[in-house]
Design an enzyme around this catalytic site. Structure first.
Site, PDB file in Angstrom:
ATOM      1  N   HIS A   1       0.694  -1.006   0.045  1.00 26.50           N
ATOM      2  CA  HIS A   1       0.146  -0.048   0.018  1.00 26.50           C
ATOM      3  C   HIS A   1       0.900   1.289  -0.020  1.00 26.50           C
ATOM      4  O   HIS A   1       2.179   1.239   0.350  1.00 26.50           O
ATOM      5  CB  HIS A   1      -0.847   0.184   1.150  1.00 26.50           C
ATOM      6  CG  HIS A   1      -1.883  -1.168   1.536  1.00 26.50           C
ATOM      7  ND1 HIS A   1      -1.320  -2.269   2.081  1.00 26.50           N
ATOM      8  CD2 HIS A   1      -3.074  -1.127   1.203  1.00 26.50           C
ATOM      9  CE1 HIS A   1      -2.286  -2.923   2.079  1.00 26.50           C
ATOM     10  NE2 HIS A   1      -3.363  -2.570   1.756  1.00 26.50           N
TER      11      HIS A   1
ATOM     12  N   ASP B   1       2.469   2.160   3.259  1.00 25.45           N
ATOM     13  CA  ASP B   1       3.436   1.068   3.875  1.00 25.45           C
ATOM     14  C   ASP B   1       4.929   1.525   3.490  1.00 25.45           C
ATOM     15  O   ASP B   1       5.646   1.362   4.655  1.00 25.45           O
ATOM     16  CB  ASP B   1       2.953  -0.139   3.297  1.00 25.45           C
ATOM     17  CG  ASP B   1       1.729  -0.762   3.600  1.00 25.45           C
ATOM     18  OD1 ASP B   1       1.131  -0.516   4.468  1.00 25.45           O
ATOM     19  OD2 ASP B   1       1.244  -1.622   2.646  1.00 25.45           O
TER      20      ASP B   1
END
Length: 425
Positions: free
Chosen positions: A101, A104
């Protein structure tokens, strides 16, 4: 820079008789299965979020892992340190791909401008890491569910300004995925659903979600992204009900908005469990509907009502899954991403390897069993025999639209039909 996993060189294949917990017993990347290397069949990926972002916190306890990059400090410097460790892990584990993501890999920042600038810097870092390691990006995505602004959803939010912020994240994450050579882009609507119908306009939210997905497709073509767009079904959690409940539900949604030829599915085992289905069912359904794209390989717990994201360990279950995938021609842009995490008690950093090695061996053995099922052909033969009546003149006339309901009623009476049940074996 000193290696984080300094007690391990690389995980290697040692065969089924090995007692080394840091070696593969069944996953041999170069072993030929049905004429293709095992590595090319399985297309393993490790995920960034559970592996490097989760700190071991749960609903009843604070973080337990104490990773160096999760300590207080300058956000971008910590993100770069996390990338160093992530790619060391990918390399030593022998995975071909990774997934992330946006937040992340990059600090979200305090504004859209900071978010975009931080992400741009980290994309350059990731590109260099990919070049150095040979590890590729299976898919990227945007986290449009964690920040409090998304409490009522992103694309389905009552506020069009939240919708617009989510659009910015998706544009940025998709363009990053494109720049990094990602083979897919995933859309998981963690909060695209409702908590109660008493404050929800279902028709309005469905229209918003449909328009958002149409714009995603438009942007994909505008930037020339050649990868596959994937929706990941999940029935609930964190919302009471999600609109992408399961594979069949998503198919109906895509048909409604004319997107069934543009978007495929990323099927997760644990999400199938939450929807009351088997993993096998969801894979077979996606394939039957022409929507199969990729897999999040994990497992849930039938006795628990939440997403436990455990590592897969059932060879029996996954052999049936791999059998369906092989019959359908195997992965194209997709792969097996381990959307799985160690347990909160697993505080030793090498536990990350133990979990992934066991999962990779599980899927490798499942692949070999599925290949034997293909070569044997007995199951396919029995299914073909079971439906053989549809190859008859009557069966073909029905399927080709050459007989109406009234024609069939007349045929049944004229031929005095009295069919006898045949065993399903």
């Amino acid at each position: 820079m000193q290696a984080y996993f300094d007690q391990l060189d690389r995980v290697r294949y040692e065969g089924s008789k090995s007692s080394n917990p840091l070696a593969f017993r069944h996953y041999n990347p170069d072993e030929l299965v049905l004429g293709k290397r095992m590595e090319e069949h399985l297309r393993f990926a490790a995920c960034y979020w559970h592996t490097f972002c989760w700190n071991g916190a749960d609903m009843f306890g604070v973080g337990a892992f104490n990773r160096p990059w999760q300590q207080p400090g300058e956000a971008l410097a910590l993100a770069k340190r996390k990338a160093d460790v992530a790619f060391e892990f990918f390399h030593k584990l022998h995975v071909s791909f990774y997934c992330f993501h946006d937040v992340d890999v990059s600090p979200e920042g305090a504004s859209l401008k900071e978010y975009i600038n931080n992400f741009a810097q980290m994309v350059d870092v990731l590109a260099a890491k990919q070049e150095e390691s040979g590890v590729k990006l299976l898919w990227g995505t945007a986290n449009c569910f964690t920040n409090p602004r998304y409490g009522a959803g992103a694309a389905t939010n009552p506020d069009p300004e939240v919708f617009s912020w989510a659009a910015t994240q998706v544009v940025t994450a998709m363009e990053a995925t494109h720049k990094l050579g990602g083979e897919n882009y995933v859309l998981w609507g963690g909060r695209e659903g409702y908590e109660t119908l008493l404050n929800t306009d279902l028709r309005q939210e469905r229209e918003q979600l449909g328009r958002f997905m149409q714009m995603v497709v438009e942007h994909k073509h505008k930037i020339g992204f050649q990868g596959t767009l994937l929706i990941e079904p999940k029935p609930q959690e964190p919302t009471k009900h999600q609109y992408d409940y399961d594979a069949a539900t998503v198919y109906g949604f895509l048909k409604q908005f004319g997107l069934e030829k543009e978007i495929k599915l990323n099927i997760e085992a644990n999400h199938a469990t939450l929807a009351g289905h088997s993993f096998h069912h969801e894979i077979a359904t996606a394939i039957a509907l022409g929507l199969f794209g990729s897999v999040d390989a994990n497992r849930g717990d039938a006795q628990l009502g939440w997403d436990t994201d455990q590592f897969p360990n059932s060879v029996e279950e996954n052999a049936l899954v791999m059998y369906e995938i092989l019959k359908a021609g195997g992965f194209t842009t997709g792969g097996l991403n381990f959307d799985a995490k160690v347990r909160r008690q697993s505080t030793d950093k090498y536990d990350l390897f133990y979990g992934h090695i066991g999962a990779m061996d599980t899927m490798a053995l499942a692949l070999k069993i599925a290949a034997r099922m293909i070569e044997d052909g007995e199951l396919d033969k029995r299914i073909a025999q079971r439906y053989s009546g549809w190859n008859s003149e009557l069966g073909q006339q029905i399927l080709k639209g050459q007989m109406s309901l009234a024609d069939l009623a007349k045929y049944a009476q004229e031929h005095n039909l009295s069919p006898v049940h045949q065993s399903g074996r």
